[in-house]
Each structure stands twice: as C-alpha cells, then as structure tokens.
Design a protein around this motif. Structure first.
Motif, PDB file in Angstrom:
ATOM      1  N   GLN A 117       2.864  34.215  -5.477  1.00 23.37           N
ATOM      2  CA  GLN A 117       1.667  34.220  -6.639  1.00 23.37           C
ATOM      3  C   GLN A 117       2.801  33.155  -8.428  1.00 23.37           C
ATOM      4  O   GLN A 117       2.220  32.735  -9.834  1.00 23.37           O
ATOM      5  CB  GLN A 117       1.161  35.174  -7.572  1.00 23.37           C
ATOM      6  N   ARG A 118       4.762  34.228  -8.560  1.00 29.47           N
ATOM      7  CA  ARG A 118       5.243  33.629  -8.993  1.00 29.47           C
ATOM      8  C   ARG A 118       4.913  31.946  -9.727  1.00 29.47           C
ATOM      9  O   ARG A 118       5.246  31.240 -10.635  1.00 29.47           O
ATOM     10  CB  ARG A 118       6.048  34.622  -9.510  1.00 29.47           C
TER      11      ARG A 118
ATOM     12  N   ASP B 107       7.501  40.530 -13.823  1.00 30.64           N
ATOM     13  CA  ASP B 107       9.027  41.184 -12.151  1.00 30.64           C
ATOM     14  C   ASP B 107       9.505  42.501 -12.914  1.00 30.64           C
ATOM     15  O   ASP B 107      10.062  43.010 -11.398  1.00 30.64           O
ATOM     16  CB  ASP B 107       9.002  39.782 -11.796  1.00 30.64           C
TER      17      ASP B 107
ATOM     18  N   ASN C 256      -0.240  42.763  -1.995  1.00 29.50           N
ATOM     19  CA  ASN C 256       0.743  42.613  -2.833  1.00 29.50           C
ATOM     20  C   ASN C 256       1.939  42.988  -2.679  1.00 29.50           C
ATOM     21  O   ASN C 256       2.616  43.889  -2.942  1.00 29.50           O
ATOM     22  CB  ASN C 256      -0.056  43.798  -3.642  1.00 29.50           C
TER      23      ASN C 256
ATOM     24  N   ARG D 279       3.917  38.532  -3.582  1.00 31.03           N
ATOM     25  CA  ARG D 279       4.458  38.318  -5.189  1.00 31.03           C
ATOM     26  C   ARG D 279       4.798  36.718  -6.319  1.00 31.03           C
ATOM     27  O   ARG D 279       4.831  36.250  -7.178  1.00 31.03           O
ATOM     28  CB  ARG D 279       4.579  39.555  -5.836  1.00 31.03           C
TER      29      ARG D 279
END
Length: 102
Positions: free
Chosen positions: A20-21, A50, A12, A17
């Motif tokens: 993942q975006r 975000d 995480n 992140r």
C-alpha cells in the motif's frame, strides 16, 4: 473453501502495508504536478502513518529532524529518499515511458 484460497499477504500484514505504501508513493511520482516538495510531503505522510519514530531511527536521525527534512520546505536529497524508502520497506524503480515524443 480451503486455506489455500486465501493465500498471499494478510490484508493488514506487513507485506500488504508495504504494498500500500509503495502504491501510494508510486501514484504520487506519476502525477503530472509531482515535484520535490510534493513527493517529500508524501514521504512524510507515509512515514507518519508507519510510525515516524521507527522510520527516523532506521535512518539514524531524530523524529523532529525527519519531520523538518520531509516537510517540503527544504531540499530533499536523494540519499534521504533512499534511506526513508528502505525504512518503509519499499524501493524506487525506474522504467521506460511509453512512446514519448522526441
């Protein structure tokens, strides 16, 4: 097992992140029905997840302006796409399509 077995971005962490975006937006761009409005809304969703206040600030605009700009009802300008993607820590890339008919 050692710590070396778990090297790479934290599950995480910021790098994970961002990945993942990037994957979410890339999938949207590759969809057959992807158009300006649907990609704009995908950008808005990612910005909301975000922290849209931070994204808007990084783009030099207010939060409400950012929401209006990305809600899919207004033209999406390419410079806005670049600003938002940079603020999200992702970048757009162009690649050749596999053998397409001419």
């Amino acid at each position: 097992m050692s710590a070396d077995d778990f090297s790479g971005p934290a599950v995480n962490g910021p790098e994970a992140r961002a990945a993942q975006r990037a994957e979410f937006l890339d999938v949207r761009l590759r969809m057959n029905g992807c158009d300006e409005a649907s990609f704009s809304r995908a950008l808005l969703l990612v910005a909301e997840l975000d922290g849209i206040d931070d994204v808007a600030r990084a783009c030099g605009v207010g939060t409400e302006f950012m929401r209006r700009q990305l809600n899919g009802t207004r033209p999406l300008h390419f410079d806005s796409v670049l600003q938002v993607t940079r603020a999200l820590g992702v970048q757009l890339r162009v690649e050749a399509l596999p053998d397409r008919p001419r």
